[in-house]
Design a protein around this motif. Structure first.
Motif, PDB file in Angstrom:
ATOM      1  N   GLY A  64       0.194  59.305  25.358  1.00  0.00           N
ATOM      2  CA  GLY A  64      -0.154  60.543  26.039  1.00  0.00           C
ATOM      3  C   GLY A  64      -0.239  61.733  25.101  1.00  0.00           C
ATOM      4  O   GLY A  64      -0.050  61.631  23.882  1.00  0.00           O
ATOM      5  N   PHE A  65      -0.505  62.914  25.691  1.00  0.00           N
ATOM      6  CA  PHE A  65      -0.710  64.146  24.939  1.00  0.00           C
ATOM      7  C   PHE A  65       0.237  65.224  25.446  1.00  0.00           C
ATOM      8  O   PHE A  65       0.650  65.220  26.603  1.00  0.00           O
ATOM      9  N   ALA A  66       0.531  66.165  24.574  1.00  0.00           N
ATOM     10  CA  ALA A  66       1.473  67.230  24.923  1.00  0.00           C
ATOM     11  C   ALA A  66       0.877  68.226  25.913  1.00  0.00           C
ATOM     12  O   ALA A  66       1.601  68.821  26.712  1.00  0.00           O
ATOM     13  N   THR A  67      -0.442  68.415  25.877  1.00  0.00           N
ATOM     14  CA  THR A  67      -1.094  69.375  26.768  1.00  0.00           C
ATOM     15  C   THR A  67      -2.352  68.753  27.368  1.00  0.00           C
ATOM     16  O   THR A  67      -2.925  67.800  26.814  1.00  0.00           O
ATOM     17  N   ALA A  68      -2.801  69.341  28.477  1.00  0.00           N
ATOM     18  CA  ALA A  68      -4.032  68.862  29.116  1.00  0.00           C
ATOM     19  C   ALA A  68      -5.234  69.043  28.213  1.00  0.00           C
ATOM     20  O   ALA A  68      -6.153  68.211  28.204  1.00  0.00           O
ATOM     21  N   ALA A  69      -5.244  70.118  27.439  1.00  0.00           N
ATOM     22  CA  ALA A  69      -6.391  70.422  26.586  1.00  0.00           C
ATOM     23  C   ALA A  69      -6.590  69.391  25.481  1.00  0.00           C
ATOM     24  O   ALA A  69      -7.702  69.215  24.976  1.00  0.00           O
ATOM     25  N   GLU A  70      -5.529  68.698  25.087  1.00  0.00           N
ATOM     26  CA  GLU A  70      -5.619  67.708  24.006  1.00  0.00           C
ATOM     27  C   GLU A  70      -6.239  66.393  24.463  1.00  0.00           C
ATOM     28  O   GLU A  70      -6.633  65.574  23.628  1.00  0.00           O
ATOM     29  N   ARG A  71      -6.308  66.163  25.750  1.00  0.00           N
ATOM     30  CA  ARG A  71      -6.787  64.867  26.238  1.00  0.00           C
ATOM     31  C   ARG A  71      -8.214  64.572  25.800  1.00  0.00           C
ATOM     32  O   ARG A  71      -9.069  65.455  25.774  1.00  0.00           O
ATOM     33  N   GLN A  72      -8.476  63.310  25.488  1.00  0.00           N
ATOM     34  CA  GLN A  72      -9.819  62.855  25.168  1.00  0.00           C
ATOM     35  C   GLN A  72     -10.592  62.556  26.452  1.00  0.00           C
ATOM     36  O   GLN A  72     -10.013  62.417  27.538  1.00  0.00           O
ATOM     37  N   THR A  73     -11.887  62.423  26.335  1.00  0.00           N
ATOM     38  CA  THR A  73     -12.675  61.864  27.422  1.00  0.00           C
ATOM     39  C   THR A  73     -12.404  60.355  27.469  1.00  0.00           C
ATOM     40  O   THR A  73     -11.887  59.759  26.510  1.00  0.00           O
ATOM     41  N   LEU A  74     -12.785  59.726  28.569  1.00  0.00           N
ATOM     42  CA  LEU A  74     -12.633  58.277  28.675  1.00  0.00           C
ATOM     43  C   LEU A  74     -13.390  57.563  27.562  1.00  0.00           C
ATOM     44  O   LEU A  74     -12.888  56.617  26.941  1.00  0.00           O
ATOM     45  N   GLU A  75     -14.609  58.026  27.312  1.00  0.00           N
ATOM     46  CA  GLU A  75     -15.432  57.378  26.292  1.00  0.00           C
ATOM     47  C   GLU A  75     -14.781  57.498  24.909  1.00  0.00           C
ATOM     48  O   GLU A  75     -14.762  56.533  24.123  1.00  0.00           O
ATOM     49  N   GLN A  76     -14.247  58.670  24.584  1.00  0.00           N
ATOM     50  CA  GLN A  76     -13.574  58.858  23.301  1.00  0.00           C
ATOM     51  C   GLN A  76     -12.337  57.970  23.197  1.00  0.00           C
ATOM     52  O   GLN A  76     -12.078  57.364  22.150  1.00  0.00           O
ATOM     53  N   SER A  77     -11.587  57.880  24.299  1.00  0.00           N
ATOM     54  CA  SER A  77     -10.377  57.072  24.278  1.00  0.00           C
ATOM     55  C   SER A  77     -10.696  55.598  24.075  1.00  0.00           C
ATOM     56  O   SER A  77      -9.991  54.894  23.340  1.00  0.00           O
ATOM     57  N   LEU A  78     -11.756  55.115  24.716  1.00  0.00           N
ATOM     58  CA  LEU A  78     -12.129  53.713  24.558  1.00  0.00           C
ATOM     59  C   LEU A  78     -12.627  53.421  23.144  1.00  0.00           C
ATOM     60  O   LEU A  78     -12.399  52.337  22.602  1.00  0.00           O
ATOM     61  N   THR A  79     -13.307  54.385  22.549  1.00  0.00           N
ATOM     62  CA  THR A  79     -13.789  54.192  21.178  1.00  0.00           C
ATOM     63  C   THR A  79     -12.619  54.170  20.196  1.00  0.00           C
ATOM     64  O   THR A  79     -12.543  53.296  19.322  1.00  0.00           O
ATOM     65  N   ARG A  80     -11.711  55.121  20.348  1.00  0.00           N
ATOM     66  CA  ARG A  80     -10.485  55.106  19.545  1.00  0.00           C
ATOM     67  C   ARG A  80      -9.482  56.076  20.159  1.00  0.00           C
ATOM     68  O   ARG A  80      -9.632  57.298  20.034  1.00  0.00           O
ATOM     69  N   ALA A  81      -8.478  55.538  20.807  1.00  0.00           N
ATOM     70  CA  ALA A  81      -7.501  56.369  21.507  1.00  0.00           C
ATOM     71  C   ALA A  81      -6.635  57.128  20.511  1.00  0.00           C
ATOM     72  O   ALA A  81      -5.968  56.525  19.663  1.00  0.00           O
ATOM     73  N   ALA A  82      -6.645  58.451  20.615  1.00  0.00           N
ATOM     74  CA  ALA A  82      -5.825  59.268  19.716  1.00  0.00           C
ATOM     75  C   ALA A  82      -4.349  59.180  20.054  1.00  0.00           C
ATOM     76  O   ALA A  82      -3.499  59.523  19.224  1.00  0.00           O
ATOM     77  N   ASP A  83      -4.023  58.710  21.275  1.00  0.00           N
ATOM     78  CA  ASP A  83      -2.619  58.600  21.688  1.00  0.00           C
ATOM     79  C   ASP A  83      -2.154  57.148  21.735  1.00  0.00           C
ATOM     80  O   ASP A  83      -1.257  56.788  22.515  1.00  0.00           O
ATOM     81  N   ALA A  84      -2.776  56.302  20.896  1.00  0.00           N
ATOM     82  CA  ALA A  84      -2.394  54.894  20.868  1.00  0.00           C
ATOM     83  C   ALA A  84      -0.917  54.736  20.531  1.00  0.00           C
ATOM     84  O   ALA A  84      -0.359  55.503  19.741  1.00  0.00           O
ATOM     85  N   SER A  85      -0.289  53.752  21.139  1.00  0.00           N
ATOM     86  CA  SER A  85       1.114  53.488  20.867  1.00  0.00           C
ATOM     87  C   SER A  85       1.310  53.072  19.415  1.00  0.00           C
ATOM     88  O   SER A  85       0.370  52.619  18.755  1.00  0.00           O
ATOM     89  N   PRO A  86       2.528  53.230  18.877  1.00  0.00           N
ATOM     90  CA  PRO A  86       2.775  52.931  17.463  1.00  0.00           C
ATOM     91  C   PRO A  86       2.337  51.516  17.080  1.00  0.00           C
ATOM     92  O   PRO A  86       2.572  50.559  17.822  1.00  0.00           O
ATOM     93  N   GLY A  87       1.686  51.420  15.926  1.00  0.00           N
ATOM     94  CA  GLY A  87       1.242  50.123  15.420  1.00  0.00           C
ATOM     95  C   GLY A  87      -0.119  49.685  15.926  1.00  0.00           C
ATOM     96  O   GLY A  87      -0.613  48.635  15.524  1.00  0.00           O
ATOM     97  N   LYS A  88      -0.744  50.470  16.828  1.00  0.00           N
ATOM     98  CA  LYS A  88      -2.059  50.125  17.360  1.00  0.00           C
ATOM     99  C   LYS A  88      -3.087  51.121  16.832  1.00  0.00           C
ATOM    100  O   LYS A  88      -2.798  52.311  16.712  1.00  0.00           O
ATOM    101  N   ASP A  89      -4.282  50.627  16.513  1.00  0.00           N
ATOM    102  CA  ASP A  89      -5.291  51.533  15.942  1.00  0.00           C
ATOM    103  C   ASP A  89      -6.107  52.247  17.010  1.00  0.00           C
ATOM    104  O   ASP A  89      -6.899  53.138  16.706  1.00  0.00           O
ATOM    105  N   GLY A  90      -5.934  51.856  18.276  1.00  0.00           N
ATOM    106  CA  GLY A  90      -6.559  52.589  19.372  1.00  0.00           C
ATOM    107  C   GLY A  90      -7.933  52.135  19.771  1.00  0.00           C
ATOM    108  O   GLY A  90      -8.478  52.620  20.766  1.00  0.00           O
TER     109      GLY A  90
END
Length: 421
Positions: free
Chosen positions: A156-182
């Protein structure tokens, strides 16, 4: 040489027998005792509450259901008081309800479970893969058998403004859990095996939006939550904040701040113990279900994946243990970081179920739900099996070492003296 071969074979047979015994003890619960006498609901509640008070550093809400009706509950908190209507973020448990949203569209005729999921996607497509991505179907995404290799986890993200779009998250999630490239990609042949994938449910979130023409949050509210009477259940973060979310505590007693998510379907449902009890109650045999028909419910609990000889997954629901009536106790658990652990189980043949929502302990909800399964059925919950597996492996290795030591000692004692000729 012949004697050595016979001795070696005997040791292997004894070691194999020991391994079989350890596995059987783990699988069948040998040595385990239910926390209360079978059928004594009040005793179970008392023991569960005692465990919660001892282990929890946060808050917990538990509801017990029998014959499709609520038979007891309790709440516990080290912070602000909580009750059955307290709103918890329940992490991956939301995948189960997301699966209901998908099955609504299946029943509408808008989705074919066995068609390539790419048929329903215009805003994002699979990255290049050595495997055939057309074999990724909705059914395989629901059952974690689509060959996806992301293993996500989202922080997850600290603020609403930091959230990615769905498409961005599927391409590479910036909030991926530790050890995962997203990255969400097809890393093995679809249908070849089971591998848990949070990214697969993010794809399903996008499918629901593409097919319904609504936001995921609105569709789930209109087609699943409101028809079930789950008025305090939402994927909408702003609505959750307006309703008031129970504090998130770590196991050390410290509090965790609110987090914002893009991957709602995979990890960010907000609900209450009372609302989840309603969700379980309509799944009791013979109860009217205002959302899904019999065929869809049958698909959800039909085994689609197995591990170590046990059926473990349907469509969106985990199969925890046989219910001794030809079916399964099923449901889902959720865990996010150091703070959240949630669990829900239902045996549709009896209408018995349990809901446990907790923060302040990483495994408490899962432990209590596992105890409930064993108390009700005498069968070991699959997650309890995995929890006890490290101890069982230690016992297995120690036993092998003891067998080998005894064998060496015995061989030394019985070795015939060599002739001087």
């Amino acid at each position: 040489m012949k004697r050595f071969a016979i001795t070696s074979l005997t040791i292997l047979i004894v070691c194999a027998a020991w391994a079989g015994s350890v596995y059987a003890a783990l699988d069948r619960g040998w040595g385990l005792r239910p926390i209360a006498e079978q059928g004594d609901t009040q005793a179970f509640l008392a023991e569960a509450e005692k465990t919660a008070a001892t282990k929890s550093a946060g808050n917990l809400a538990l509801v017990l259901i029998e014959d499709g009706e609520r038979m007891g509950d309790f709440q516990f908190s080290k912070g602000n008081p909580v009750d059955g209507d307290a709103l918890f973020q329940v992490a991956s448990l939301g995948k189960w309800l997301t699966a209901w949203g998908v099955m609504v569209l299946v029943e509408d005729g808008s989705i074919d479970l066995d068609a390539p999921v790419s048929r329903y996607l215009t805003r994002w497509q699979w990255p290049a893969s050595e495997f055939d991505t057309s074999e990724v179907t909705v059914r395989r995404l629901l059952s974690h058998t689509a060959g996806l290799s992301d293993g996500l986890g989202y922080d997850g993200f600290a603020t609403a403004a930091e959230r990615q779009t769905l498409e961005q998250s599927l391409t590479r999630a910036a909030d991926a859990s530790p050890g995962k490239d997203g990255r969400v990609a097809v890393g093995s042949r679809p249908g070849s095996g089971w591998e848990y994938s949070g990214g697969g449910y993010t794809v399903l979130q996008l499918v629901i939006e593409e097919i319904s023409g609504q936001s995921f949050e609105d569709f789930m509210r209109d087609r699943v939550f409101h028809p079930l009477g789950m008025r305090r259940t939402t994927f909408d973060h702003k609505q959750a904040l307006e309703l008031g979310v129970a504090q998130n505590f770590r196991s050390d007693g410290g509090s965790e701040p609110f987090r914002w998510y893009t991957a709602l379907a995979a990890t960010s449902l907000f609900t209450t113990a009372n609302d989840l009890a309603r969700f379980l109650e309509v799944q009791a045999a013979g109860r009217a279900n205002p959302v899904l028909g019999v065929d869809a419910m049958t698909e959800i609990v039909t085994p689609h994946a197995s591990q170590m000889g046990a059926e473990i997954w349907g469509l969106g629901a985990m199969l925890y243990a046989p219910n001794n009536a030809g079916g399964y106790v099923f449901g889902h658990d959720g865990s996010n970081g150091p703070a959240i652990n949630t669990a829900a189980r239902i045996d549709p043949s009896t209408g018995d179920g349990i809901v446990v929502l907790s923060t302040g302990h990483t495994t408490l909800a899962t432990e209590l739900a596992g105890e409930w399964v064993f108390w009700k059925t005498g069968n070991v919950d699959n997650l309890s099996f995995l929890t006890r597996l490290p101890i069982a492996l230690t016992i297995l290795v120690l036993g092998w070492c003891l067998i080998l030591a005894i064998s060496i000692f015995w061989a030394a004692r019985t070795k015939r003296p060599q002739s001087d000729t």
